[in-house]
Design a protein around this motif. Structure first.
Motif, PDB file in Angstrom:
ATOM      1  N   GLN A  96     -13.240   7.598  -1.264  1.00  0.00           N
ATOM      2  CA  GLN A  96     -12.649   6.661  -0.435  1.00  0.00           C
ATOM      3  C   GLN A  96     -12.274   5.405  -1.310  1.00  0.00           C
ATOM      4  OE1 GLN A  96     -14.416   5.453   3.278  1.00  0.00           O
ATOM      5  NE2 GLN A  96     -15.508   7.464   3.154  1.00  0.00           N
ATOM      6  N   LEU A  97     -13.107   4.780  -2.029  1.00  0.00           N
ATOM      7  CA  LEU A  97     -13.099   3.402  -2.707  1.00  0.00           C
ATOM      8  C   LEU A  97     -12.637   3.462  -4.215  1.00  0.00           C
ATOM      9  CD1 LEU A  97     -16.095   1.885  -0.741  1.00  0.00           C
ATOM     10  CD2 LEU A  97     -13.837   1.801  -0.067  1.00  0.00           C
ATOM     11  N   HIS A  98     -12.883   4.618  -4.822  1.00  0.00           N
ATOM     12  CA  HIS A  98     -12.588   4.691  -6.145  1.00  0.00           C
ATOM     13  C   HIS A  98     -13.178   3.631  -6.978  1.00  0.00           C
ATOM     14  CE1 HIS A  98      -8.939   5.891  -9.017  1.00  0.00           C
ATOM     15  NE2 HIS A  98      -9.995   6.018  -9.584  1.00  0.00           N
ATOM     16  N   LEU A 440       2.279  -2.560   6.855  1.00  0.00           N
ATOM     17  CA  LEU A 440       2.439  -1.151   6.366  1.00  0.00           C
ATOM     18  C   LEU A 440       1.303  -0.824   5.227  1.00  0.00           C
ATOM     19  CD1 LEU A 440       3.910   1.507   5.395  1.00  0.00           C
ATOM     20  CD2 LEU A 440       5.338   0.270   3.630  1.00  0.00           C
ATOM     21  N   LEU A 441       0.848  -1.721   4.404  1.00  0.00           N
ATOM     22  CA  LEU A 441      -0.299  -1.671   3.449  1.00  0.00           C
ATOM     23  C   LEU A 441      -1.674  -1.606   4.250  1.00  0.00           C
ATOM     24  CD1 LEU A 441       0.881  -3.757   0.374  1.00  0.00           C
ATOM     25  CD2 LEU A 441       1.055  -1.176   0.789  1.00  0.00           C
ATOM     26  N   THR A 442      -1.670  -2.455   5.266  1.00  0.00           N
ATOM     27  CA  THR A 442      -2.944  -2.361   6.204  1.00  0.00           C
ATOM     28  C   THR A 442      -3.063  -1.029   6.658  1.00  0.00           C
ATOM     29  OG1 THR A 442      -2.708  -4.732   6.230  1.00  0.00           O
ATOM     30  CG2 THR A 442      -4.200  -3.560   7.897  1.00  0.00           C
ATOM     31  N   LYS A 443      -2.071  -0.288   7.253  1.00  0.00           N
ATOM     32  CA  LYS A 443      -2.373   0.791   7.947  1.00  0.00           C
ATOM     33  C   LYS A 443      -2.627   1.891   6.972  1.00  0.00           C
ATOM     34  CE  LYS A 443       1.084   0.276  11.943  1.00  0.00           C
ATOM     35  NZ  LYS A 443       2.338   0.986  12.571  1.00  0.00           N
ATOM     36  N   ARG A 444      -2.052   1.723   5.564  1.00  0.00           N
ATOM     37  CA  ARG A 444      -2.436   2.645   4.659  1.00  0.00           C
ATOM     38  C   ARG A 444      -3.980   2.559   4.266  1.00  0.00           C
ATOM     39  NH1 ARG A 444      -4.467   6.219   2.488  1.00  0.00           N
ATOM     40  NH2 ARG A 444      -4.020   7.096   0.609  1.00  0.00           N
ATOM     41  N   ALA A 445      -4.210   1.278   4.227  1.00  0.00           N
ATOM     42  CA  ALA A 445      -5.598   1.321   3.508  1.00  0.00           C
ATOM     43  C   ALA A 445      -6.573   1.560   4.613  1.00  0.00           C
ATOM     44  CB  ALA A 445      -5.790  -0.450   3.359  1.00  0.00           C
ATOM     45  N   ALA A 473      -5.938  -4.459  -0.969  1.00  0.00           N
ATOM     46  CA  ALA A 473      -6.593  -3.380  -1.567  1.00  0.00           C
ATOM     47  C   ALA A 473      -8.263  -3.822  -1.862  1.00  0.00           C
ATOM     48  CB  ALA A 473      -6.070  -2.935  -2.942  1.00  0.00           C
ATOM     49  N   LYS A 474      -8.247  -5.248  -2.172  1.00  0.00           N
ATOM     50  CA  LYS A 474      -9.673  -5.730  -2.489  1.00  0.00           C
ATOM     51  C   LYS A 474     -10.283  -5.676  -1.058  1.00  0.00           C
ATOM     52  CE  LYS A 474      -8.810  -8.595  -6.591  1.00  0.00           C
ATOM     53  NZ  LYS A 474      -8.788 -10.095  -6.917  1.00  0.00           N
ATOM     54  N   SER A 475      -9.758  -5.960   0.161  1.00  0.00           N
ATOM     55  CA  SER A 475     -10.579  -6.333   1.306  1.00  0.00           C
ATOM     56  C   SER A 475     -10.882  -4.851   1.902  1.00  0.00           C
ATOM     57  CB  SER A 475      -9.470  -6.861   2.513  1.00  0.00           C
ATOM     58  OG  SER A 475      -8.293  -5.990   2.734  1.00  0.00           O
ATOM     59  N   ASP A 481      -4.935   0.180  -8.934  1.00  0.00           N
ATOM     60  CA  ASP A 481      -4.180  -0.783  -9.776  1.00  0.00           C
ATOM     61  C   ASP A 481      -2.810  -0.830  -9.159  1.00  0.00           C
ATOM     62  OD1 ASP A 481      -5.430  -0.863 -12.343  1.00  0.00           O
ATOM     63  OD2 ASP A 481      -5.125   1.446 -12.879  1.00  0.00           O
ATOM     64  N   ILE A 482      -2.084  -2.063  -9.202  1.00  0.00           N
ATOM     65  CA  ILE A 482      -0.947  -2.429  -8.371  1.00  0.00           C
ATOM     66  C   ILE A 482      -0.053  -2.949  -9.426  1.00  0.00           C
ATOM     67  CG2 ILE A 482       0.077  -3.875  -6.435  1.00  0.00           C
ATOM     68  CD1 ILE A 482      -3.023  -3.871  -5.392  1.00  0.00           C
ATOM     69  N   LEU A 483       1.363  -2.384  -8.974  1.00  0.00           N
ATOM     70  CA  LEU A 483       2.525  -3.009  -9.746  1.00  0.00           C
ATOM     71  C   LEU A 483       3.601  -3.095  -8.825  1.00  0.00           C
ATOM     72  CD1 LEU A 483       2.840  -0.394 -13.000  1.00  0.00           C
ATOM     73  CD2 LEU A 483       2.006  -2.987 -12.965  1.00  0.00           C
TER      74      LEU A 483
END
Length: 600
Positions: A96-98, A440-445, A473-475, A481-483
């Protein structure tokens, strides 16, 4: 001399219990660094440290773990009832958290098995990815590729029962592909002989290839080129299943072989599936690692290969080399499948030879990978942008809307090509790009538990959206990694011309401007453009659907203002139709509310 005050980590080390469980190390930014499991939490975690003259990493640790301990400032633990439960929880957290310092062998796929249900009067071959809860099931596999081609070939060459349910002779009987057991035109004993021959071919695909090649030539002679081409493709797929092996496995045994090879910062995990003494399926995967931890790698590889829903086709596992947690993993599998399962590292004999063969194959895969162009490009991306992970699995995000209507988000996945089955689209509620991307990113996370985090997020946007993605991502606790890629602006308009757009790449380490012909930029642009295409396509589909729904409500006499008010409150037309009368009445009056409820 005044004694130095104890750090938070020193205090936490004193509170560890002598029980099984999972422990987690965090850095100063509360980012998860490492997850481990222990039979005795206190003994295991304290073994990472030396306590004199002050707390520091023990020199007995690997360099990777020493570096992790140097970054750690905080420790958490979870008690479990057994070491086996701790192993399951540890594996779940890693997926899950890598965590930064754990090895992650990413493979979330479930692979198909071919099976026969012997409770049927005239049994058929079928495909499954999960356990069939019936008593007389025989599994073959898993097949890591080519399962359907193999099944189609069996039904093409052997006159098996072609349909699950049939009450009279059909077209397959007329073309001699079925002997019509539905009409009693073949006895159970004769059908059983055909089934046995087909099973033998399933376990020895060279039989199928020879027969299919003969049929292909006959079809070509009769100028039936389309069918001949289909057989040609089947033959090519089935040939890929074969492993050239000169070892003679004397007994008709079922077992699995697992081997790992690590060279030049590449780890190859390889599995042979042996049934009736023949290798019927081979799996391999390459992962980029700075350091290799044999125990972690074997644990993850075997545990993922025998997940709780996986059919068990053998109860013997042989490994190229022994590892620390072999016994606890063996006990867990016995408990999971309620059967005696063994995991052994053979020293001599034919099993040793096959383990050696698997290891040599794994080493060869690493050599082949070093020549792969895409692998070189991914390594360049990792080095140039100083990524923590080799970006083998990349998720790319984009939003689309038109003046606040049909607001959607899209996620595409790249892993050795675009993985369209993994694409996802989302209906969004906010009107500005920032809030849309946040949603969008919150739904994915929030879905990392079911669909683990990738190596890299690529965001269509600039610094602001990059920072937002990093916060989300941190939360979540995930190590990603993010670009971000921001489009070149010409006269305040985005410019997308392929090969000429001077897009900027943003990372947490800075902003990058690459040449318009740079392979790294072109690759990231390709990913961004595919996400944009997918988002636009879904937006157009959604808008068309909304326009249709809008026309229905307008046909009732509702004004554009009332319609927008309803959409702003309920989010979409489906929720408008589901709303109760009182809610509708409060927003648009009793007359309009009655019209809407009558339409539904």
């Amino acid at each position: 001399m005044q004694k130095k005050p104890e750090s938070l980590l020193e205090k936490e080390l004193q509170s560890l219990p002598n029980t099984p469980g999972v422990y987690q190390f965090f850095n100063a930014q509360n980012k998860l660094l490492y997850v481990g499991k222990a039979k005795d939490l206190k003994k295991r975690v304290r073994s990472y440290f030396a306590f004199s003259p002050s707390l520091h990493a023990s020199s007995k640790n690997s360099l990777r773990i020493q570096k992790m301990i140097a970054e750690a400032v905080h420790l958490e633990f979870i008690n479990t009832s057994s070491e086996a439960d701790a192993l399951i929880l540890e594996n779940s957290f890693i997926k899950q958290l890598h965590p930064k310092y754990n090895i992650l062998l990413r493979d979330d796929k479930t692979y198909p098995y071919i099976y026969i249900d012997f409770e049927e009067d005239f049994a058929r071959f079928k495909i499954t990815r999960k356990i069939i809860k019936k008593p007389k099931i025989k599994y073959f596999g898993p097949f890591f590729k080519g399962a359907k081609a193999l099944l189609d070939a069996l039904y093409f060459y052997y006159p098996l029962k072609q349909k699950q349910s049939c009450d009279k002779p059909c077209i397959f009987y007329q073309i001699s592909r079925c002997l019509a057991p539905c009409a009693g035109l073949i006895s159970k004993a004769e059908y059983e002989k055909i089934l046995q021959r087909a099973t033998k071919a399933l376990l020895n695909p060279s039989i199928l290839i020879k027969n299919l090649e003969h049929s292909m030539l006959e079809l070509a002679k009769n100028e039936n080129y389309e069918e001949a081409a289909k057989l040609r493709d089947q033959i090519a797929t089935i040939k890929d299943l074969e492993v050239k092996i000169e070892l003679d496995i004397a007994r008709l045994e079922d077992f699995d072989i697992f081997a790992l090879a690590f060279e030049n910062e590449l780890l190859c995990t390889l599995r042979f599936v042996i049934q009736d003494g023949k290798i019927i399926s081979v799996y391999h995967r390459l992962s980029s690692l700075k350091e290799f931890d044999k125990n972690e790698a074997y644990k993850q590889f075997i545990l993922e290969s025998f997940s709780i829903d996986t059919p068990l086709s053998s109860n013997k596992i042989f490994i190229y080399e022994d590892f620390e947690d072999r016994q606890v993993l063996q006990d867990l599998l016995c408990q999971r499948f309620e059967k005696k399962i063994s995991i052994n590292a053979p020293k001599i004999g034919e099993k040793r030879k096959i383990c050696d063969l698997a290891f040599q194959n794994a080493k060869q895969m690493i050599k082949n990978q070093s020549k792969d162009k895409e692998s070189s490009l991914l390594n360049e991306l990792r080095s140039y942008f100083e990524l923590e992970h080799l970006p083998q699995r990349i998720e790319v995000f984009d939003n689309s809307h038109m003046q606040g209507r049909a607001i959607v988000g899209a996620m595409i996945v790249y892993e050795k090509g675009f993985q369209k089955a993994a694409y996802r689209h989302f209906h969004l509620n906010h009107n500005n790009d920032y809030e849309q991307m946040k949603e969008l990113l919150t739904k994915r996370a929030m879905n990392f538990e079911k669909n683990p985090a990738p190596d890299l997020w690529l965001i269509d946007g600039g610094k602001t959206l990059l920072k937002l993605a990093d916060e989300i991502a941190k939360s979540s606790g995930a190590n990603i990694d993010i670009l971000a890629i921001s489009k070149e602006k010409i006269d305040a308009k985005a410019h997308r011309a392929k090969g000429f757009a001077r897009d900027k790449i943003h990372s947490l380490r800075g902003e990058f401007s690459l040449s318009v012909q740079d392979e790294r930029l072109l690759f990231l642009q390709k990913l961004r453009d595919e996400a944009h295409r997918f988002a636009i396509s879904f937006h157009q589909h959604t808008k068309k659907k909304q326009d249709l729904q809008s026309s229905k409500l307008k046909g009732l006499g509702l004004s554009e203002g009332v319609l927008q008010k309803l959409l702003a409150y309920f989010g979409d037309f489906e929720n408008i139709y589901k709303a109760d009368f009182k809610e509708l009445e409060a927003l648009c009056g009793s007359k309009n509310a009655s019209k809407i409820k009558n339409l539904v």
